[in-house]
Write a protein that holds these residues in place. Structure first.
Motif, mmCIF file in Angstrom:
data_model
loop_
_atom_site.group_PDB
_atom_site.id
_atom_site.type_symbol
_atom_site.label_atom_id
_atom_site.label_comp_id
_atom_site.label_asym_id
_atom_site.label_seq_id
_atom_site.Cartn_x
_atom_site.Cartn_y
_atom_site.Cartn_z
ATOM 1 N N VAL A 45 19.706 -73.606 -49.495
ATOM 2 C CA VAL A 45 20.082 -72.492 -48.638
ATOM 3 C C VAL A 45 21.034 -71.615 -49.445
ATOM 4 O O VAL A 45 22.011 -72.116 -50.016
ATOM 5 C CB VAL A 45 20.760 -72.975 -47.348
ATOM 6 C CG1 VAL A 45 21.201 -71.781 -46.505
ATOM 7 C CG2 VAL A 45 19.808 -73.867 -46.553
ATOM 8 N N TYR A 46 20.736 -70.339 -49.495
ATOM 9 C CA TYR A 46 21.529 -69.398 -50.265
ATOM 10 C C TYR A 46 22.396 -68.568 -49.331
ATOM 11 O O TYR A 46 21.906 -68.036 -48.325
ATOM 12 C CB TYR A 46 20.624 -68.486 -51.085
ATOM 13 C CG TYR A 46 20.058 -69.170 -52.307
ATOM 14 C CD1 TYR A 46 19.091 -70.173 -52.183
ATOM 15 C CD2 TYR A 46 20.492 -68.832 -53.582
ATOM 16 C CE1 TYR A 46 18.581 -70.819 -53.305
ATOM 17 C CE2 TYR A 46 19.995 -69.465 -54.708
ATOM 18 C CZ TYR A 46 19.036 -70.457 -54.563
ATOM 19 O OH TYR A 46 18.536 -71.103 -55.670
ATOM 20 N N TYR A 47 23.659 -68.462 -49.698
ATOM 21 C CA TYR A 47 24.628 -67.724 -48.905
ATOM 22 C C TYR A 47 25.259 -66.617 -49.741
ATOM 23 O O TYR A 47 25.513 -66.800 -50.926
ATOM 24 C CB TYR A 47 25.756 -68.642 -48.455
ATOM 25 C CG TYR A 47 25.338 -69.832 -47.632
ATOM 26 C CD1 TYR A 47 24.979 -71.037 -48.230
ATOM 27 C CD2 TYR A 47 25.318 -69.764 -46.243
ATOM 28 C CE1 TYR A 47 24.605 -72.129 -47.471
ATOM 29 C CE2 TYR A 47 24.958 -70.855 -45.474
ATOM 30 C CZ TYR A 47 24.595 -72.034 -46.105
ATOM 31 O OH TYR A 47 24.232 -73.119 -45.339
ATOM 32 N N CYS A 48 25.546 -65.501 -49.094
ATOM 33 C CA CYS A 48 26.385 -64.504 -49.746
ATOM 34 C C CYS A 48 27.753 -64.516 -49.063
ATOM 35 O O CYS A 48 27.875 -64.914 -47.897
ATOM 36 C CB CYS A 48 25.757 -63.119 -49.720
ATOM 37 S SG CYS A 48 25.567 -62.363 -48.098
ATOM 38 N N ALA A 49 28.743 -64.090 -49.823
ATOM 39 C CA ALA A 49 30.116 -64.103 -49.332
ATOM 40 C C ALA A 49 30.859 -62.919 -49.903
ATOM 41 O O ALA A 49 30.526 -62.434 -50.993
ATOM 42 C CB ALA A 49 30.799 -65.408 -49.715
ATOM 43 N N ALA A 50 31.871 -62.469 -49.188
ATOM 44 C CA ALA A 50 32.619 -61.279 -49.595
ATOM 45 C C ALA A 50 34.116 -61.541 -49.583
ATOM 46 O O ALA A 50 34.629 -62.305 -48.753
ATOM 47 C CB ALA A 50 32.296 -60.113 -48.656
ATOM 48 N N LYS A 51 34.794 -60.908 -50.522
ATOM 49 C CA LYS A 51 36.251 -60.959 -50.559
ATOM 50 C C LYS A 51 36.735 -59.605 -51.031
ATOM 51 O O LYS A 51 36.228 -59.082 -52.039
ATOM 52 C CB LYS A 51 36.753 -62.051 -51.502
ATOM 53 C CG LYS A 51 38.274 -62.166 -51.563
ATOM 54 C CD LYS A 51 38.699 -63.287 -52.484
ATOM 55 C CE LYS A 51 40.213 -63.361 -52.616
ATOM 56 N NZ LYS A 51 40.834 -63.792 -51.334
ATOM 57 N N ARG A 52 37.692 -59.049 -50.330
ATOM 58 C CA ARG A 52 38.223 -57.745 -50.725
ATOM 59 C C ARG A 52 38.939 -57.889 -52.058
ATOM 60 O O ARG A 52 39.827 -58.723 -52.224
ATOM 61 C CB ARG A 52 39.176 -57.205 -49.670
ATOM 62 C CG ARG A 52 39.577 -55.760 -49.916
ATOM 63 C CD ARG A 52 40.424 -55.210 -48.780
ATOM 64 N NE ARG A 52 40.840 -53.843 -49.058
ATOM 65 C CZ ARG A 52 40.211 -52.763 -48.616
ATOM 66 N NH1 ARG A 52 39.133 -52.920 -47.859
ATOM 67 N NH2 ARG A 52 40.653 -51.564 -48.916
ATOM 68 N N GLY A 53 38.536 -57.077 -53.004
ATOM 69 C CA GLY A 53 39.136 -57.148 -54.323
ATOM 70 C C GLY A 53 38.187 -56.596 -55.363
ATOM 71 O O GLY A 53 37.056 -56.211 -55.046
#
Length: 121
Positions: free
Chosen positions: A93-101
């Motif tokens: 299972v592939y996930y994307c993720a985000a972080k401000r920076g």
């Protein structure tokens, strides 16, 4: 409400290709670093690739270097993972993720729900 939605997964034969998309809603991706992760059954989650907010810096796990390409289209608020020469061991299972920076990070704040990629003949 910040939301990430992955799409593009599916069943593909070894050697085939898929392009995963990570679409953001509720916020603009312009100021966010994006990472792709995967988790196979019985295994820990692993980082696959990441891209800086400008798109100028990318990183890849050794296991996917030369086969996967991460890119982003901030105008479409979407990040992509082009996966070529797929192997059975890419099944996860592939996930994307985000972080401000601005750069790539080891941990991320916002996560999608994942998309299944199965590589099998």
């Amino acid at each position: 409400q910040l939301q990430l939605v992955e799409s593009g997964g599916g069943l593909v034969q070894p050697g085939g290709s898929l392009r995963l998309s990570c679409a953001a809603s509720g916020f603009t991706l312009d100021y966010y670093s994006i990472g792709w992760f995967r988790q196979a059954p019985g295994k820990e989650r692993e980082g696959v690739s990441c891209i800086s907010s400008s798109g100028g810096r990318t990183n890849y796990a050794d296991s996917v270097k030369g086969r996967f390409t991460i890119s982003r289209n901030n105008a479409k608020n979407t990040v992509y993972l082009q996966m070529n020469s797929l192997k059975p061991e890419d099944t996860a299972v592939y996930y994307c993720a985000a972080k401000r920076g601005y750069v790539c990070y080891p941990e991320y704040d916002y996560w999608g729900q994942g998309t299944q990629v199965t590589v099998s003949s």
